[in-house]
Design a protein around this motif. Structure first.
Motif, PDB file in Angstrom:
ATOM      1  N   ASN A  90       0.790  -1.235   0.000  1.00 56.79           N
ATOM      2  CA  ASN A  90       0.000   0.000   0.000  1.00 56.79           C
ATOM      3  C   ASN A  90       0.817   1.278   0.000  1.00 56.79           C
ATOM      4  O   ASN A  90       0.310   2.333  -0.379  1.00 56.79           O
ATOM      5  CB  ASN A  90      -0.940   0.010   1.210  1.00 56.79           C
ATOM      6  CG  ASN A  90      -2.002  -1.074   1.132  1.00 56.79           C
ATOM      7  OD1 ASN A  90      -2.387  -1.483   0.043  1.00 56.79           O
ATOM      8  ND2 ASN A  90      -2.447  -1.563   2.273  1.00 56.79           N
ATOM      9  N   SER A  91       2.088   1.197   0.428  1.00 56.17           N
ATOM     10  CA  SER A  91       2.879   2.423   0.556  1.00 56.17           C
ATOM     11  C   SER A  91       4.290   2.317  -0.020  1.00 56.17           C
ATOM     12  O   SER A  91       4.729   3.178  -0.775  1.00 56.17           O
ATOM     13  CB  SER A  91       2.976   2.830   2.037  1.00 56.17           C
ATOM     14  OG  SER A  91       1.701   3.052   2.586  1.00 56.17           O
ATOM     15  N   PHE A  92       5.016   1.260   0.335  1.00 57.04           N
ATOM     16  CA  PHE A  92       6.429   1.135  -0.051  1.00 57.04           C
ATOM     17  C   PHE A  92       6.603   1.269  -1.560  1.00 57.04           C
ATOM     18  O   PHE A  92       7.303   2.177  -2.052  1.00 57.04           O
ATOM     19  CB  PHE A  92       6.964  -0.212   0.442  1.00 57.04           C
ATOM     20  CG  PHE A  92       8.460  -0.330   0.506  1.00 57.04           C
ATOM     21  CD1 PHE A  92       9.303   0.347  -0.371  1.00 57.04           C
ATOM     22  CD2 PHE A  92       9.057  -1.145   1.462  1.00 57.04           C
ATOM     23  CE1 PHE A  92      10.682   0.224  -0.309  1.00 57.04           C
ATOM     24  CE2 PHE A  92      10.444  -1.268   1.540  1.00 57.04           C
ATOM     25  CZ  PHE A  92      11.248  -0.598   0.647  1.00 57.04           C
ATOM     26  N   VAL A  93       5.999   0.377  -2.314  1.00 55.66           N
ATOM     27  CA  VAL A  93       6.191   0.386  -3.768  1.00 55.66           C
ATOM     28  C   VAL A  93       5.446   1.526  -4.452  1.00 55.66           C
ATOM     29  O   VAL A  93       5.599   1.735  -5.656  1.00 55.66           O
ATOM     30  CB  VAL A  93       5.788  -0.966  -4.397  1.00 55.66           C
ATOM     31  CG1 VAL A  93       6.768  -2.051  -3.987  1.00 55.66           C
ATOM     32  CG2 VAL A  93       4.368  -1.353  -4.003  1.00 55.66           C
ATOM     33  N   LYS A  94       4.662   2.281  -3.677  1.00 59.21           N
ATOM     34  CA  LYS A  94       4.015   3.474  -4.223  1.00 59.21           C
ATOM     35  C   LYS A  94       4.815   4.738  -3.909  1.00 59.21           C
ATOM     36  O   LYS A  94       4.387   5.850  -4.213  1.00 59.21           O
ATOM     37  CB  LYS A  94       2.593   3.583  -3.672  1.00 59.21           C
ATOM     38  CG  LYS A  94       1.690   2.455  -4.167  1.00 59.21           C
ATOM     39  CD  LYS A  94       0.267   2.593  -3.665  1.00 59.21           C
ATOM     40  CE  LYS A  94      -0.599   1.458  -4.201  1.00 59.21           C
ATOM     41  NZ  LYS A  94      -2.001   1.560  -3.717  1.00 59.21           N
ATOM     42  N   GLY A  95       5.977   4.538  -3.284  1.00 60.85           N
ATOM     43  CA  GLY A  95       6.890   5.655  -3.068  1.00 60.85           C
ATOM     44  C   GLY A  95       6.614   6.502  -1.853  1.00 60.85           C
ATOM     45  O   GLY A  95       7.182   7.591  -1.723  1.00 60.85           O
ATOM     46  N   SER A  96       5.799   6.013  -0.923  1.00 59.55           N
ATOM     47  CA  SER A  96       5.445   6.840   0.237  1.00 59.55           C
ATOM     48  C   SER A  96       5.875   6.243   1.573  1.00 59.55           C
ATOM     49  O   SER A  96       5.406   6.678   2.624  1.00 59.55           O
ATOM     50  CB  SER A  96       3.930   7.099   0.257  1.00 59.55           C
ATOM     51  OG  SER A  96       3.218   5.877   0.337  1.00 59.55           O
ATOM     52  N   TRP A  97       6.765   5.249   1.532  1.00 61.12           N
ATOM     53  CA  TRP A  97       7.251   4.630   2.772  1.00 61.12           C
ATOM     54  C   TRP A  97       8.764   4.804   2.849  1.00 61.12           C
ATOM     55  O   TRP A  97       9.483   4.502   1.906  1.00 61.12           O
ATOM     56  CB  TRP A  97       6.883   3.147   2.823  1.00 61.12           C
ATOM     57  CG  TRP A  97       7.435   2.442   4.030  1.00 61.12           C
ATOM     58  CD1 TRP A  97       8.499   1.587   4.076  1.00 61.12           C
ATOM     59  CD2 TRP A  97       6.951   2.532   5.376  1.00 61.12           C
ATOM     60  NE1 TRP A  97       8.699   1.133   5.355  1.00 61.12           N
ATOM     61  CE2 TRP A  97       7.770   1.702   6.178  1.00 61.12           C
ATOM     62  CE3 TRP A  97       5.907   3.240   5.975  1.00 61.12           C
ATOM     63  CZ2 TRP A  97       7.573   1.558   7.556  1.00 61.12           C
ATOM     64  CZ3 TRP A  97       5.710   3.092   7.345  1.00 61.12           C
ATOM     65  CH2 TRP A  97       6.532   2.267   8.118  1.00 61.12           C
ATOM     66  N   TYR A  98       9.231   5.289   3.996  1.00 62.42           N
ATOM     67  CA  TYR A  98      10.652   5.621   4.141  1.00 62.42           C
ATOM     68  C   TYR A  98      11.310   4.885   5.313  1.00 62.42           C
ATOM     69  O   TYR A  98      12.162   5.425   6.007  1.00 62.42           O
ATOM     70  CB  TYR A  98      10.804   7.134   4.312  1.00 62.42           C
ATOM     71  CG  TYR A  98      10.233   7.906   3.141  1.00 62.42           C
ATOM     72  CD1 TYR A  98      10.951   8.044   1.959  1.00 62.42           C
ATOM     73  CD2 TYR A  98       8.956   8.460   3.211  1.00 62.42           C
ATOM     74  CE1 TYR A  98      10.424   8.731   0.871  1.00 62.42           C
ATOM     75  CE2 TYR A  98       8.419   9.153   2.132  1.00 62.42           C
ATOM     76  CZ  TYR A  98       9.156   9.287   0.966  1.00 62.42           C
ATOM     77  OH  TYR A  98       8.624   9.963  -0.112  1.00 62.42           O
ATOM     78  N   GLY A  99      10.896   3.640   5.536  1.00 59.16           N
ATOM     79  CA  GLY A  99      11.542   2.812   6.547  1.00 59.16           C
ATOM     80  C   GLY A  99      11.403   3.384   7.947  1.00 59.16           C
ATOM     81  O   GLY A  99      10.283   3.615   8.423  1.00 59.16           O
ATOM     82  N   PRO A 100      12.514   3.631   8.620  1.00 55.96           N
ATOM     83  CA  PRO A 100      12.446   4.125   9.998  1.00 55.96           C
ATOM     84  C   PRO A 100      11.748   5.484  10.129  1.00 55.96           C
ATOM     85  O   PRO A 100      11.322   5.858  11.214  1.00 55.96           O
ATOM     86  CB  PRO A 100      13.921   4.218  10.412  1.00 55.96           C
ATOM     87  CG  PRO A 100      14.696   4.242   9.139  1.00 55.96           C
ATOM     88  CD  PRO A 100      13.900   3.428   8.174  1.00 55.96           C
ATOM     89  N   ARG A 101      11.610   6.213   9.020  1.00 44.20           N
ATOM     90  CA  ARG A 101      10.911   7.496   9.040  1.00 44.20           C
ATOM     91  C   ARG A 101       9.415   7.338   8.757  1.00 44.20           C
ATOM     92  O   ARG A 101       8.668   8.326   8.738  1.00 44.20           O
ATOM     93  CB  ARG A 101      11.525   8.429   7.994  1.00 44.20           C
ATOM     94  CG  ARG A 101      12.948   8.866   8.297  1.00 44.20           C
ATOM     95  CD  ARG A 101      12.991   9.910   9.378  1.00 44.20           C
ATOM     96  NE  ARG A 101      12.226  11.089   8.992  1.00 44.20           N
ATOM     97  CZ  ARG A 101      11.890  12.062   9.810  1.00 44.20           C
ATOM     98  NH1 ARG A 101      12.208  11.984  11.087  1.00 44.20           N
ATOM     99  NH2 ARG A 101      11.212  13.121   9.384  1.00 44.20           N
ATOM    100  N   GLY A 102       8.996   6.106   8.537  1.00 45.13           N
ATOM    101  CA  GLY A 102       7.587   5.869   8.262  1.00 45.13           C
ATOM    102  C   GLY A 102       7.134   6.551   6.989  1.00 45.13           C
ATOM    103  O   GLY A 102       7.771   6.439   5.941  1.00 45.13           O
TER     104      GLY A 102
END
Length: 439
Positions: A416-428
């Motif tokens: 829902n977020s990672f591969v859509k470019g809106s997830w930054y790991g430890p920064r959420g």
């Protein structure tokens, strides 16, 4: 003019594709790194439709961290893949083609179908190759359902892992890890700990002798977590064969052959009733033999900026890159915004100020309802997100909350977020200031 994504997907034959498409940014690889970079570039609002293209012949995109969950019986395999075309943004052109050669001096690449593609900027992120044929007899063993040999490192073999765990009731169970670079260096023992936990549940643990045979000298590459895992190994009575690299599998005689790297490669045979194998891994030949590769075959980039050391308009992250850290999806979550910010800076003619610290994470399952969340950066230095959270503290202690992050939270966030470019790991979901990242 670049060819549109819609028209590319409608081509029935390769011959219908224009002989030499050109794009502003060409991304090689539609895995985690490639799709994420494309999505984040689009979020910058600096690109028009079809100025970005992805080259990847795969039909499906796999959430590979989820294969451990499948092999442990925690999730179905169907949850761990999506059609690749469904993940590539509509504004991005998709060429279902296999790259065969790079010509960075001329800003071109060639595909195995004879199509030449030119670019202004190139991102190389095709992942790495799991070399099952690198272990004698392994491919044949994996094709035999009754061999009791399996591996979580392929969607073709991962479901057999869970079947084998359930069926095994007594005897010697060997879990291997190869010497050298692999993706997710904690996964070889994640499945070990989950199998032991299942055998405890099935009341057969006392009838099983578990062995962890690794080509490495320790349980893990980061000293803090390695110490904790070694204590766990001893406590749970798992025999450790360190610097033992698997080189052969004999299904007929139920033996695994190792080379003892600490004894001049002396061969050691071990009988098994259950064998879980992690194959040796390497750079794709078409990457390793290209002008972009370093001596080890990885795309030669600066470890901080992700920019190629020779060709300034070339960048690389993920498993194919020479970045000297753990090859994990979590690492990509921190690498991607650095690459994107530096690529945009280069387009604008500015100095590359974004820096990657080497952050990576290994959510290391240690049993049902427990997980050791290993987070670290370059130099094996712990870089823990939750260490200062009341009630959590040091992350070398397996915890239930981390288990549910791995099992329930991360797969959902990925799609829902990672591969859509809106997830930054430890920064959420908050984009980091990449200029403040330091190694």
């Amino acid at each position: 003019m670049p060819t549109t994504a819609a028209s590319l997907r409608s081509y029935a034959t390769v011959n219908a594709i224009p002989p030499k498409p050109h794009h502003r940014v060409v991304i090689v690889g539609g895995g985690t790194a490639g799709v994420t970079v494309a999505a984040q570039l689009l979020r910058s609002k600096q690109f028009q439709k079809d100025e970005i293209a992805i080259l990847d012949p795969a039909k499906d995109h796999h959430y590979q961290p989820g294969w451990t969950l499948v092999g442990s019986g925690l999730k179905p395999l169907s949850d761990m893949s999506r059609p690749l075309s469904s993940l590539i943004p509509e504004q991005v052109a998709h060429y279902p083609l296999q790259v065969s050669t790079f010509d960075p001096a001329n800003n071109e690449l060639k595909t195995s179908d004879g199509v030449d593609v030119s670019y202004e900027y190139l991102v190389v992120a095709p992942g790495l190759e799991s070399n099952f044929a690198g272990v004698k007899g392994l491919p044949e063993a994996l094709q035999q359902p009754d061999s009791n040999v399996s591996s979580i490192y392929s969607d073709k073999t991962v479901e057999q892992v869970w079947k084998n765990i359930q069926a095994f009731k007594q005897g010697t169970a060997i879990f291997t890890q190869p010497a050298g670079i692999i993706k997710c260096a904690g996964a070889p023992q994640k499945i070990l700990w989950m199998a032991l936990s299942q055998w405890e549940r099935d009341a057969v643990r006392k009838e099983i002798l578990p062995i962890f045979a690794t080509g490495t000298p320790t349980m893990f590459g980061v000293p803090k977590y390695s110490k904790a895992l070694e204590e766990l190994r001893v406590q749970r009575q798992v025999e450790g064969l360190f610097q033992h690299n698997l080189v052969g599998v004999d299904v007929k005689n139920k033996t695994a052959t190792f080379k003892n790297l600490a004894d001049n490669g002396k061969e050691v045979e071990k009988e098994f009733g259950f064998l879980h194998v992690v194959p040796p891994q390497k750079a794709w030949d078409w990457v390793a033999k290209s002008p972009l590769a370093d001596a080890a075959g990885w795309v030669d980039v600066d470890k901080t900026t992700t920019q190629h050391t020779k060709y300034s308009n070339v960048f690389s992250i993920g498993d194919a890159s020479s970045l000297p850290n753990s090859k994990t999806a979590a690492a990509i979550s921190s690498q991607a915004p650095v690459l994107v910010d530096n690529l945009l800076a280069m387009i604008r003619g500015q100095e590359l100020k974004a820096g990657y610290s080497g952050y990576a994470s290994c959510p290391l399952l240690t049993g049902h309802n427990e997980l050791m969340l290993c987070e670290f950066k370059y130099g094996g230095v712990p870089d823990e997100t939750f260490a200062k959270v009341p009630g959590i503290g040091s992350q070398d202690v397996p915890r239930s909350i981390f288990y549910h992050l791995k099992k329930d939270f991360f797969p959902t966030v990925y799609w829902n977020s990672f591969v859509k470019g809106s997830w930054y790991g430890p920064r959420g979901w908050f984009k980091p200031d990449t200029t403040k990242t330091s190694a």
